[in-house]
Design a protein around this motif. Structure first.
Motif, PDB file in Angstrom:
ATOM      1  N   GLN A 362      64.948 -30.473 -40.679  1.00 28.85           N
ATOM      2  CA  GLN A 362      64.790 -29.667 -39.281  1.00 28.85           C
ATOM      3  C   GLN A 362      63.299 -29.182 -39.325  1.00 28.85           C
ATOM      4  O   GLN A 362      63.334 -28.055 -38.770  1.00 28.85           O
ATOM      5  N   LYS A 363      62.369 -30.048 -39.518  1.00 30.28           N
ATOM      6  CA  LYS A 363      60.976 -29.261 -39.712  1.00 30.28           C
ATOM      7  C   LYS A 363      60.538 -29.004 -38.258  1.00 30.28           C
ATOM      8  O   LYS A 363      60.882 -29.530 -37.327  1.00 30.28           O
ATOM      9  N   ILE A 364      59.910 -27.737 -38.205  1.00 28.26           N
ATOM     10  CA  ILE A 364      59.545 -27.221 -36.968  1.00 28.26           C
ATOM     11  C   ILE A 364      58.232 -28.142 -36.376  1.00 28.26           C
ATOM     12  O   ILE A 364      57.339 -28.096 -37.092  1.00 28.26           O
ATOM     13  N   LEU A 365      58.519 -28.593 -35.162  1.00 22.58           N
ATOM     14  CA  LEU A 365      57.281 -29.569 -34.597  1.00 22.58           C
ATOM     15  C   LEU A 365      56.502 -28.524 -33.600  1.00 22.58           C
ATOM     16  O   LEU A 365      55.471 -28.824 -33.456  1.00 22.58           O
ATOM     17  N   GLY A 366      57.345 -27.564 -33.070  1.00 25.51           N
ATOM     18  CA  GLY A 366      56.266 -26.717 -31.836  1.00 25.51           C
ATOM     19  C   GLY A 366      57.337 -25.615 -31.796  1.00 25.51           C
ATOM     20  O   GLY A 366      58.362 -25.273 -31.808  1.00 25.51           O
ATOM     21  N   LEU A 367      56.347 -24.536 -31.334  1.00 21.83           N
ATOM     22  CA  LEU A 367      57.170 -23.144 -31.074  1.00 21.83           C
ATOM     23  C   LEU A 367      56.622 -22.538 -29.753  1.00 21.83           C
ATOM     24  O   LEU A 367      55.150 -22.551 -29.835  1.00 21.83           O
ATOM     25  N   HIS A 368      57.245 -22.136 -28.893  1.00 17.99           N
ATOM     26  CA  HIS A 368      56.746 -21.612 -27.459  1.00 17.99           C
ATOM     27  C   HIS A 368      57.435 -20.156 -27.042  1.00 17.99           C
ATOM     28  O   HIS A 368      58.710 -20.318 -27.375  1.00 17.99           O
ATOM     29  N   PHE A 369      56.819 -19.399 -26.828  1.00 17.25           N
ATOM     30  CA  PHE A 369      57.116 -18.058 -26.476  1.00 17.25           C
ATOM     31  C   PHE A 369      56.591 -17.579 -25.193  1.00 17.25           C
ATOM     32  O   PHE A 369      55.207 -17.526 -25.126  1.00 17.25           O
ATOM     33  N   THR A 370      57.377 -16.836 -24.165  1.00 22.31           N
ATOM     34  CA  THR A 370      56.769 -16.143 -23.149  1.00 22.31           C
ATOM     35  C   THR A 370      57.305 -14.860 -23.207  1.00 22.31           C
ATOM     36  O   THR A 370      58.540 -14.491 -23.367  1.00 22.31           O
ATOM     37  N   GLY A 371      56.274 -13.842 -22.907  1.00 29.16           N
ATOM     38  CA  GLY A 371      56.596 -12.370 -23.117  1.00 29.16           C
ATOM     39  C   GLY A 371      55.437 -11.645 -23.851  1.00 29.16           C
ATOM     40  O   GLY A 371      54.300 -11.883 -23.926  1.00 29.16           O
ATOM     41  N   PRO A 372      55.811 -10.220 -23.732  1.00 27.11           N
ATOM     42  CA  PRO A 372      54.745  -9.403 -24.182  1.00 27.11           C
ATOM     43  C   PRO A 372      54.120  -9.692 -25.485  1.00 27.11           C
ATOM     44  O   PRO A 372      54.906 -10.226 -26.394  1.00 27.11           O
ATOM     45  N   ASN A 373      52.911  -9.317 -25.746  1.00 31.00           N
ATOM     46  CA  ASN A 373      52.121  -9.735 -27.004  1.00 31.00           C
ATOM     47  C   ASN A 373      52.408 -11.007 -27.650  1.00 31.00           C
ATOM     48  O   ASN A 373      52.396 -11.173 -28.769  1.00 31.00           O
TER      49      ASN A 373
END
Length: 426
Positions: A362-373
């Motif tokens: 389960q290799k990580i292909l993409g990471l997305h984050f909305t929020g402070p900092n």
């Protein structure tokens, strides 16, 4: 300027934390702009000093290529200087574009370059475009109290994950930025009052509309600064549509001793840190001190909108295209940052998405984050993707409580499951 907007929001929320505020809160554009412009000037001066210290000759001239080993430099006064070199590196970047099919656009509009050097407030502003530059500008203008509208022809944040783009614009609409969706500018005129009148068509209804603004900011893309360089005479290949230079993995062009990097390279990310790193590696190769090439995979970036959006790796759309819908697993979480609790801010667009290969490690292909900092959070996790991080690595990582980044290492609900992804409790 983004920080100025964040401070404005913080001041308004301070009373809920016990701060007693008296009188009205107002923003002084001239004071902010003056401080920022002085900072930029100091950066420019610092670069000049560093070049001099490193015995690099700096020539403030407009350059063009005479042949593969000769550059012509022209001063503002028209004086010409010829320079020869074994290798020539082109790193001229790009400039914001004005639309050529909208009468009055250039005469009565400004660009994202101009907004940072205005001596007085732009007032009621129309931002045309929906790139990260457009949304960042609209976000900080709204944040300092200006009436701001964004005109979007098609979609926001093209090239980014579109679910995340929707969260960013939804938050901005709740934050008082107005949006004109599926709208195309038709003409721009200066009224006798000094205001700028914009006429546009609504693609959904076919109707024509108009409104007056103090400023119209064009953020419809950037053009590479390659046309006046004389590349065609030397046979340096450029893309026929974009005008960008076609480069190899080592930043080489079709002419052996001429190299190019940064925004002017076809297919390269238009990001300053990427260009800086590519330039350093190219310098080392040209000096014979290294053979290392720039790695353009898993380049992290952050969109500094009112709700910040950081990402690294593939969007969900791109991951699906490469691996198939059944070849990926998407873990997700809606969370509430600690900063939003006492202030009673709406956190419905604060969201995390981790896209992994399905099965195996389960290799990580993409990471997305909305929020402070978001930038600070994404920078740290981007190292993991460079090292081939997997979902199990994420779960083995201890979180720092009570940070927003902690929610990434706790993420466990998949989109496929259909379960509510709202984080509850600690």
């Amino acid at each position: 300027m983004h920080q100025a907007a964040l401070l404005g929001s913080a001041v308004k929320e301070a009373q809920k934390y016990g701060w007693q505020m008296s009188g009205t809160i107002s923003h002084d554009w001239a004071a902010m702009a003056g401080a920022i412009q002085n900072h930029v000037r100091s950066l420019n001066w610092g670069h000049r000093v560093q070049l001099q210290d490193k015995k690099v000759k700096y020539l403030n001239l407009k350059g063009s290529l005479v042949d593969e080993h000769t550059v012509r430099g022209r001063s503002k006064a028209g004086k010409e200087t010829l320079m020869t070199a074994k290798n020539i590196v082109i790193a001229t970047g790009g400039r914001p574009k004005f639309p050529t099919n909208v009468p009055g656009a250039m005469e009565h509009g400004i660009t994202s370059d101009d907004i940072f050097w205005l001596k007085k407030s732009p007032g009621k502003t129309l931002v045309v475009g929906a790139s990260y530059v457009a949304l960042e500008c609209a976000g900080f203008l709204t944040g300092i109290g200006l009436d701001t509208t964004v005109m979007v022809r098609s979609i926001a944040l093209r090239g980014f994950d579109q679910q995340m783009a929707g969260l960013v614009t939804d938050y901005m609409e709740g934050y008082s930025t107005k949006f004109l969706w599926k709208s195309v500018p038709k003409r721009v005129e200066r009224l006798s009052s000094g205001a700028v009148q914009v006429t546009w068509t609504d693609a959904q209804t076919g109707g024509e509309h108009r409104d007056a603004y103090d400023s119209v900011l064009w953020a419809v893309g950037r053009a590479p600064e390659t046309r006046a360089l004389g590349l065609d005479r030397l046979g340096v290949h450029v893309h026929p549509e974009t005008g960008k230079i076609i480069v190899g993995a080592d930043e080489s062009t079709s002419v052996p001793n001429i190299f190019a990097f940064g925004d002017i390279g076809e297919g390269r990310p238009e990001l300053t840190p990427t260009a800086v790193k590519a330039g350093k590696l190219l310098a080392l190769r040209l000096a014979g001190r290294s053979a290392e090439l720039m790695n353009y995979d898993n380049v992290p970036t952050t969109v500094f909108t009112p709700l910040e959006y950081g990402c690294v790796g593939l969007s969900e759309e791109e991951a699906e295209k490469r691996h198939g819908k059944d070849g990926i697993e998407v873990f997700q979480a809606f969370y509430k940052p600690l900063e939003f609790t006492v202030a009673e801010r709406d956190a419905s667009q604060c969201y995390i998405k981790v896209i992994c290969e399905r099965g195996g490690d389960q290799k990580i292909l993409g990471l997305h984050f909305t929020g402070p900092n978001a930038g600070e959070v994404t920078q740290g996790f981007s190292l993991g993707l460079q090292c081939g991080a997997t979902y199990s690595h994420l779960l083995q990582t201890v979180g720092i409580h009570p940070t927003s980044a902690e929610e990434l290492v706790k993420i466990h609900i998949t989109k496929r499951s259909g379960l509510d992804a709202t984080v509850t409790g600690c």
